[in-house]
Design an enzyme around this catalytic site. Structure first.
Site, PDB file in Angstrom:
ATOM      1  N   ASP A  52       9.705  -1.258 -22.985  1.00 13.20           N
ATOM      2  CA  ASP A  52       8.388  -1.806 -23.346  1.00 13.20           C
ATOM      3  C   ASP A  52       7.770  -0.964 -24.472  1.00 13.20           C
ATOM      4  O   ASP A  52       7.297  -1.485 -25.484  1.00 13.20           O
ATOM      5  CB  ASP A  52       7.440  -1.825 -22.140  1.00 13.20           C
ATOM      6  CG  ASP A  52       7.950  -2.689 -20.987  1.00 13.20           C
ATOM      7  OD1 ASP A  52       7.337  -3.708 -20.687  1.00 13.20           O
ATOM      8  OD2 ASP A  52       9.002  -2.339 -20.394  1.00 13.20           O
ATOM      9  N   THR A 149       8.954  -7.916 -17.431  1.00 11.05           N
ATOM     10  CA  THR A 149       9.541  -6.583 -17.212  1.00 11.05           C
ATOM     11  C   THR A 149      10.249  -6.514 -15.855  1.00 11.05           C
ATOM     12  O   THR A 149      11.272  -5.846 -15.713  1.00 11.05           O
ATOM     13  CB  THR A 149       8.448  -5.496 -17.324  1.00 11.05           C
ATOM     14  OG1 THR A 149       7.812  -5.653 -18.582  1.00 11.05           O
ATOM     15  CG2 THR A 149       9.036  -4.103 -17.261  1.00 11.05           C
TER      16      THR A 149
HETATM   17  N1  LIG Z   1      -1.337 -11.525 -10.826  1.00 12.10           N
HETATM   18  C1  LIG Z   1      -0.805 -12.130 -11.872  1.00 12.10           C
HETATM   19  N2  LIG Z   1      -0.888 -13.448 -11.998  1.00 12.10           N
HETATM   20  C2  LIG Z   1      -0.340 -14.066 -13.026  1.00 12.10           C
HETATM   21  N3  LIG Z   1       0.339 -13.468 -14.013  1.00 12.10           N
HETATM   22  C3  LIG Z   1       0.469 -12.132 -13.947  1.00 12.10           C
HETATM   23  C4  LIG Z   1      -0.093 -11.405 -12.895  1.00 12.10           C
HETATM   24  N4  LIG Z   1       0.177 -10.128 -13.092  1.00 12.10           N
HETATM   25  C5  LIG Z   1       0.889 -10.045 -14.236  1.00 12.10           C
HETATM   26  N5  LIG Z   1       1.045 -11.266 -14.764  1.00 12.10           N
HETATM   27  C6  LIG Z   1       1.704 -11.616 -16.014  1.00 12.10           C
HETATM   28  O1  LIG Z   1       2.823 -12.390 -15.788  1.00 12.10           O
HETATM   29  C7  LIG Z   1       3.842 -12.000 -16.693  1.00 12.10           C
HETATM   30  C8  LIG Z   1       5.136 -12.372 -16.090  1.00 12.10           C
HETATM   31  O2  LIG Z   1       5.044 -13.743 -15.885  1.00 12.10           O
HETATM   32  P1  LIG Z   1       6.260 -14.538 -15.408  1.00 12.10           P
HETATM   33  O3  LIG Z   1       6.004 -15.961 -15.625  1.00 12.10           O
HETATM   34  O4  LIG Z   1       7.471 -13.973 -16.040  1.00 12.10           O
HETATM   35  O5  LIG Z   1       6.276 -14.240 -13.851  1.00 12.10           O
HETATM   36  S1  LIG Z   1       7.510 -13.839 -12.965  1.00 12.10           S
HETATM   37  O6  LIG Z   1       7.875 -12.477 -13.270  1.00 12.10           O
HETATM   38  O7  LIG Z   1       8.561 -14.826 -13.205  1.00 12.10           O
HETATM   39  O8  LIG Z   1       6.997 -13.985 -11.598  1.00 12.10           O
HETATM   40  C9  LIG Z   1       3.658 -10.552 -16.877  1.00 12.10           C
HETATM   41  O9  LIG Z   1       4.117 -10.179 -18.164  1.00 12.10           O
HETATM   42  P2  LIG Z   1       4.819  -8.741 -18.405  1.00 12.10           P
HETATM   43  O10 LIG Z   1       3.854  -7.696 -17.915  1.00 12.10           O
HETATM   44  O11 LIG Z   1       4.950  -8.723 -19.898  1.00 12.10           O
HETATM   45  O12 LIG Z   1       6.125  -8.754 -17.686  1.00 12.10           O
HETATM   46  C10 LIG Z   1       2.151 -10.376 -16.732  1.00 12.10           C
HETATM   47  O13 LIG Z   1       1.477 -10.346 -17.935  1.00 12.10           O
HETATM   48 MG   LIG Z   2       3.679  -5.817 -18.259  1.00 16.77          MG
HETATM   49 MG   LIG Z   3       5.203  -7.188 -21.223  1.00 22.09          MG
END
Ligand SMILES: Nc1ncnc2c1ncn2[C@@H]1O[C@H](COP(=O)(O)OS(=O)(=O)O)[C@@H](OP(=O)(O)O)[C@H]1O
Ligand SMILES: [Mg+2]
Ligand SMILES: [Mg+2]
Ligand SMILES: [Mg+2]
Length: 381
Positions: A52, A149
């Site tokens: 990251d 991530t």
């Molecule tokens: N509580 C909550 N609700 C909704 N979304 C959130 C939440 N927390 C985090 N995030 C954001 O979701 C990103 C990952 O989304 P995804 O669609 O990949 O979700 S998952 O990992 O498949 O469950 C993730 O992106 P990255 O941090 O870049 O991985 C977050 O920005």
């Molecule tokens: Mg993140």
């Molecule tokens: Mg990210």
């Protein structure tokens, strides 16, 4: 031909290729050894890794080198707090090391590379510079260095997402998806893509088998996909690219919908109810990251729905690149009220109505927005 943003797109696509190679290196190390210290938890318990910070440093540095740091305004996910802590010396040196390894390969794509390896303070400065606030006026870049991530650390799907916003509109989107399989059946999170990674070093694999970079320019009506540039091989630029297009399926019974893997990120009970109401009969395709947008743009799925818990505010870097790529590939992206996402109000998608609905076409889209309208009151979101 519209040459606006041609240079920006060229640099952004190349920078994402370099970023993807960084992620692949880190993911391989992470999965092959007990590199437990390479993953940290942020305040909200979400993971952050060497990749990251490394990608954020590399993209920030490459954009600044190409356009001048005074001309580059960047909004990105990571900050340097945890990295500058005295207890993070080892972590920081891992970031600096992988950034330099990958910048060394940037020149094969015609990008600048540093005259001498970047030092710790230069890497920290490149990460720190990504602290713009966005807003309605002027131009800024938006970067999610590693989206998904969690998928990344689990050896699964993740994306590098870079977009350019001008006066509140996303004008360019680039999405690097290093583990995107050519065979869409392998896209589900149940598959562990890294198990096939020995192929990456064999030298005889099909370039299109796994991993791609997608990109689009607003208003062009076209979205493109190219295979990842192989490491340590000189490639000709412009590099091969294929046009991609959304699926033409408009019968819900034939459509596949995707959604986040983690229940905490989207209400899967609510989406199951919507799917039932509109007649989506197939099992949901649960995929980490903005690879879900990629799957819609490439025609591997027809619908993507995300309904975060009440109070969660979506960030612009989780959507900007995916939105413009899907739209230019012929798809529709709105909130659950049918309105476009608003990228003009800072780092959050302020005013978002309940959730996000991405479809390959307007027929499915209208059905789903209608179903949300009809079922919202009875839901417990
Ligand atoms: N509580 C909550 N609700 C909704 N979304 C959130 C939440 N927390 C985090 N995030 C954001 O979701 C990103 C990952 O989304 P995804 O669609 O990949 O979700 S998952 O990992 O498949 O469950 C993730 O992106 P990255 O941090 O870049 O991985 C977050 O920005
Ligand atoms: Mg993140
Ligand atoms: Mg990210
Ligand atoms: Mg993200």
């Amino acid at each position: 031909m519209d040459e606006r943003f041609a240079q920006e797109l060229d640099v952004a696509v190349k920078a994402v290729h370099v970023a993807c190679s960084l992620c692949q290196r880190v993911q391989r190390r992470l999965l092959s050894s007990a590199a437990g210290d390479a993953v940290l938890s942020k305040d909200d318990d979400s993971p952050v890794t060497v990749a990251d910070w490394g990608v954020q440093a590399i993209v920030s540095w490459l954009l600044s080198e190409s356009f001048g740091s005074q001309n580059v305004s960047l909004v990105a996910e990571e900050d340097v707090c945890a990295l500058s802590d005295p207890s993070s010396v080892k972590l920081l040196s891992s970031v600096v090391e992988v950034v330099n390894e990958c910048l060394d390969g940037a020149s094969k794509l015609g990008l600048h590379k540093p005259i001498k390896p970047l030092g710790t303070s230069e890497v920290l400065e490149a990460i720190r510079r990504c602290n713009a606030n966005g807003g309605p006026h002027g131009r800024f870049w938006v970067l999610d260095p590693v989206d998904g991530t969690l998928g990344f650390v689990r050896g699964n799907q993740y994306a590098v997402a870079l977009a350019l916003i001008e006066d509140g509109q996303v004008v360019l989107g680039v999405l690097g998806c290093p583990n995107y399989p050519l065979n869409k059946e392998l896209l589900s999170y149940h598959h562990q893509p890294h198990q096939n990674q020995s192929k990456l070093t064999s030298g005889s694999y099909d370039l299109w088998e796994k991993g791609c970079v997608m990109y689009a320019k607003r208003g062009s009506g076209k979205a493109w996909m190219q295979p990842l540039v192989p490491q340590d091989v000189q490639v000709e630029w412009p590099y091969e690219a294929k046009l991609i297009r959304v699926s033409s399926v408009d019968d819900p019974a034939m459509a596949t919908f995707c959604e986040p893997v983690e229940k905490a990120n989207s209400n899967q009970t609510f989406t199951a109810g919507l799917a039932h109401t509109v007649g989506l009969r197939k099992q949901p395709l649960r995929v980490y990251s903005m690879v879900k947008y990629a799957a819609i743009a490439r025609g591997d799925a027809e619908v993507f729905m995300k309904f975060a818990r009440c109070g969660y505010k979506e960030k612009i870097w989780d959507h900007a690149a995916g939105v413009v790529i899907v739209q230019e590939a012929g798809g529709v992206v709105t909130d659950a009220g049918g309105r476009p996402l608003d990228f003009s109000r800072g780092v959050f998608l302020e005013g978002l109505d309940r959730g996000i609905i991405v479809c390959c076409g307007s027929t499915l889209h209208e059905k789903i927005v209608g179903a949300v309208y009809a079922s919202w009151d009875s839901s417990n979101l």
